[in-house]
Design a protein around this motif. Sequence first.
Motif, PDB file in Angstrom:
ATOM      1  N   SER A 162       0.829  -1.201   0.000  1.00 20.38           N
ATOM      2  CA  SER A 162       0.000   0.000   0.000  1.00 20.38           C
ATOM      3  C   SER A 162       0.860   1.246   0.000  1.00 20.38           C
ATOM      4  O   SER A 162       1.975   1.256   0.484  1.00 20.38           O
ATOM      5  N   SER A 163       0.311   2.310  -0.578  1.00 21.99           N
ATOM      6  CA  SER A 163       1.005   3.589  -0.566  1.00 21.99           C
ATOM      7  C   SER A 163       0.913   4.205   0.820  1.00 21.99           C
ATOM      8  O   SER A 163       0.010   3.911   1.578  1.00 21.99           O
ATOM      9  N   TYR A 181     -11.180   9.058  -3.775  1.00 23.37           N
ATOM     10  CA  TYR A 181     -11.092   8.593  -2.388  1.00 23.37           C
ATOM     11  C   TYR A 181     -11.229   9.771  -1.446  1.00 23.37           C
ATOM     12  O   TYR A 181     -10.728  10.862  -1.721  1.00 23.37           O
ATOM     13  N   TYR A 206      -8.947   5.416 -12.676  1.00 29.06           N
ATOM     14  CA  TYR A 206      -8.880   6.314 -11.522  1.00 29.06           C
ATOM     15  C   TYR A 206     -10.151   6.248 -10.698  1.00 29.06           C
ATOM     16  O   TYR A 206     -11.253   6.115 -11.231  1.00 29.06           O
ATOM     17  N   ILE A 208      -6.835   8.505  -7.373  1.00 30.09           N
ATOM     18  CA  ILE A 208      -5.772   7.506  -7.310  1.00 30.09           C
ATOM     19  C   ILE A 208      -5.995   6.455  -8.390  1.00 30.09           C
ATOM     20  O   ILE A 208      -7.093   5.904  -8.510  1.00 30.09           O
ATOM     21  N   SER A 209      -4.934   6.169  -9.152  1.00 29.12           N
ATOM     22  CA  SER A 209      -4.975   5.079 -10.120  1.00 29.12           C
ATOM     23  C   SER A 209      -4.597   3.795  -9.406  1.00 29.12           C
ATOM     24  O   SER A 209      -3.548   3.707  -8.768  1.00 29.12           O
ATOM     25  N   THR A 210      -5.465   2.809  -9.509  1.00 28.57           N
ATOM     26  CA  THR A 210      -5.198   1.520  -8.873  1.00 28.57           C
ATOM     27  C   THR A 210      -4.977   0.423  -9.900  1.00 28.57           C
ATOM     28  O   THR A 210      -4.953  -0.739  -9.565  1.00 28.57           O
ATOM     29  N   ALA A 243      -1.680   2.478  -4.558  1.00 28.11           N
ATOM     30  CA  ALA A 243      -1.741   3.592  -5.504  1.00 28.11           C
ATOM     31  C   ALA A 243      -0.561   3.575  -6.447  1.00 28.11           C
ATOM     32  O   ALA A 243       0.551   3.230  -6.070  1.00 28.11           O
ATOM     33  N   ALA A 267      -1.155  10.576  -9.123  1.00 30.16           N
ATOM     34  CA  ALA A 267      -2.315  10.754  -8.250  1.00 30.16           C
ATOM     35  C   ALA A 267      -2.457  12.228  -7.905  1.00 30.16           C
ATOM     36  O   ALA A 267      -1.490  12.991  -7.974  1.00 30.16           O
TER      37      ALA A 267
END
Length: 84
Positions: free
Chosen positions: A2-3, A53, A50, A44-46, A21, A25
């Motif tokens: 995770s970021s 959040y 996008y 956020i691009s996952t 992420a 972003a």
Amino acid sequence: MSSEVVREPHRRPIADLGVNARLNAGFDIYTEPGTGMNHGFATISTGDGYRLYGIDVLTGSAVDKGAFPKHRQVTDLAMPVNQK
């Protein structure tokens, strides 16, 4: 992995977003005029596109607010200063 939210100037992680992420972003904070309460928002691009959040500015945790349409991907955002 995770970021993480990073606090300047030491650039040490202070929280885990709970979202994996990618690099591109956007993030901004809106402060309610009447209460002074801060609300963080991020695009956020996952990997699938996008998503928007809500970010808890005290803990750094992210809450998924939904996806942007595939033909209208949003990579950054800015909250209006005089929003009511």
